[in-house]
Design an enzyme around this catalytic site. Sequence first.
Site, short mmCIF file in Angstrom:
data_model
loop_
_atom_site.label_atom_id
_atom_site.label_comp_id
_atom_site.label_asym_id
_atom_site.label_seq_id
_atom_site.Cartn_x
_atom_site.Cartn_y
_atom_site.Cartn_z
N CYS A 77 0.12 8.03 -13.67
CA CYS A 77 0.76 9.06 -13.36
C CYS A 77 2.07 10.07 -14.47
O CYS A 77 2.02 10.92 -14.53
CB CYS A 77 1.06 9.23 -11.86
SG CYS A 77 1.87 7.97 -12.00
N GLY B 220 -6.84 7.64 0.27
CA GLY B 220 -7.43 8.12 0.29
C GLY B 220 -8.62 7.22 -0.99
O GLY B 220 -9.89 7.00 -2.01
N MET C 114 -0.60 11.69 1.35
CA MET C 114 -1.35 12.75 0.11
C MET C 114 -0.95 13.18 -0.68
O MET C 114 -0.16 13.29 -1.48
CB MET C 114 -1.48 14.05 1.26
CG MET C 114 -1.86 13.48 3.03
SD MET C 114 -2.39 15.53 3.60
CE MET C 114 -2.98 16.71 3.63
N CYS D 34 1.62 -0.17 -8.18
CA CYS D 34 2.51 0.89 -7.22
C CYS D 34 1.35 0.63 -5.81
O CYS D 34 2.32 0.94 -5.00
CB CYS D 34 1.57 2.68 -8.01
SG CYS D 34 2.07 3.75 -6.71
N LEU E 3 4.64 11.66 -1.96
CA LEU E 3 5.07 10.95 -2.41
C LEU E 3 5.70 11.63 -3.33
O LEU E 3 5.05 11.94 -4.23
CB LEU E 3 5.07 9.43 -2.91
CG LEU E 3 4.03 8.61 -1.58
CD1 LEU E 3 3.66 7.53 -2.19
CD2 LEU E 3 5.33 8.91 -0.47
N GLY F 139 -1.66 15.30 -3.24
CA GLY F 139 -2.53 16.36 -3.37
C GLY F 139 -3.99 16.78 -4.08
O GLY F 139 -4.45 17.84 -4.19
N GLY F 140 -4.95 15.05 -4.14
CA GLY F 140 -5.97 15.57 -5.00
C GLY F 140 -7.72 16.04 -3.17
O GLY F 140 -6.20 16.20 -2.48
N VAL F 141 -8.30 16.02 -4.04
CA VAL F 141 -9.37 15.81 -2.53
C VAL F 141 -9.33 14.46 -2.21
O VAL F 141 -9.89 14.93 -0.49
CB VAL F 141 -10.86 16.78 -3.04
CG1 VAL F 141 -11.38 15.32 -4.76
CG2 VAL F 141 -12.16 16.50 -2.40
N ASP F 142 -9.29 13.38 -2.86
CA ASP F 142 -9.54 12.20 -1.81
C ASP F 142 -9.22 12.08 -0.50
O ASP F 142 -9.52 11.60 0.56
CB ASP F 142 -9.57 11.08 -2.85
CG ASP F 142 -11.15 10.98 -3.60
OD1 ASP F 142 -11.64 11.47 -3.46
OD2 ASP F 142 -10.38 10.38 -4.77
#
Length: 370
Positions: free
Chosen positions: A198, A125, A7, A101, A32, A9-12
């Site tokens: 990122c 996601g 997860m 990644c 992570l 932290g995004g919607v997907d």
Amino acid sequence: MKVVAAMSGGVDSAVAAARAHEAGHEVTGIHLALSRNPKSYRTGARGCCTIEDANDARRAADVIGIPFYVWDLSDRFHTDVVEDFMDTYAAGQTPNPCLRCNERIKFAAVLDRALALGFDAVATGHYADVRTTPDGDVELHRAVDAAKDQSYVLGVLDEQQLRHSLFPLGDTPKPQVRAEAAARGLLVADKPDSHDICFVADGDSTGWLREKLGERAPNHGGEIRDETGEVLGHHEGTYGFTIGQRKGLRLGRPAPDGRPRYVLDIEPVSGTVTVGPREHLAVDRVEGDRVRWCGRALEPGTMLAGESVTVQLRAHGAEHRAVVRVAQERLEVDLIEHADGIAPGQAVVVYDGTRVVGSATITDTRRVSA
């Protein structure tokens, strides 16, 4: 099935975790931690790698009703992704850190840890589709939403990794995912997507590379030349350029014909950057090493050809019809129609229809003009 849901932290990733939980899996959410100092990677809620993102992921896990943990992979991420990014640019090539990644962190380090802890699979996601054939083979396919399809950056996954991967969003267009998030009460339903690298806080990758590489030889300073060898200007480091680049060359004077110039070649040892007209970017052949097969491996000597055989040469780039030959630990790709601005360091991902056959890291290209 026991599932780790990555997860971000995004919607997907939040909807993917919710779907996995709703499907009856025993889901544990994980976020992570990819930097010991999150502020050094991102500022603000940008969809990855910030304290805000970790909090968003935790709140989503609470709404879904699943346990949640943070896994610290910052050392591994720095070594396998950030340093690889710097080294690749220092070598005059153009890396794809998201692809690296996925290969080394999300579906290697995370999956290895999950399996060691007794989990069966990792859910993310990503927009892609994993299918199992009647013969029991596993295949990776493009997502239904072509605009969001992420099969290109997943082209590094091998058969075993695919067998332990879940992509619950592969059959759903992005607008429906946002609507579903809102209906589930997930506060990230309207959170913007992340598009930048990122670990580059302000999106200025050239400035970031300048700061990190500094005076590291052979990347400080050099000449910008045209194809005749005439010196047109100077630069601070080859890391500031990529094949096909047009803007930011700072040449000071136009070409004799008044047309724009593009970066054609980068020679990191001498520090020479060669520029020229756009038509000289046209490439009709690429070769690559570090071959990865998404499913059953193909034997050396195999040739893939036909209307359904295509390659993709950059994330969200166009598909190109091609003839693909499997050499010993290499791929040789002849393009039916040329492509522009293809740089070593990028990935060539091979498709048969919607199925991802495999991928390789581009090492050489051949220009049509040559």
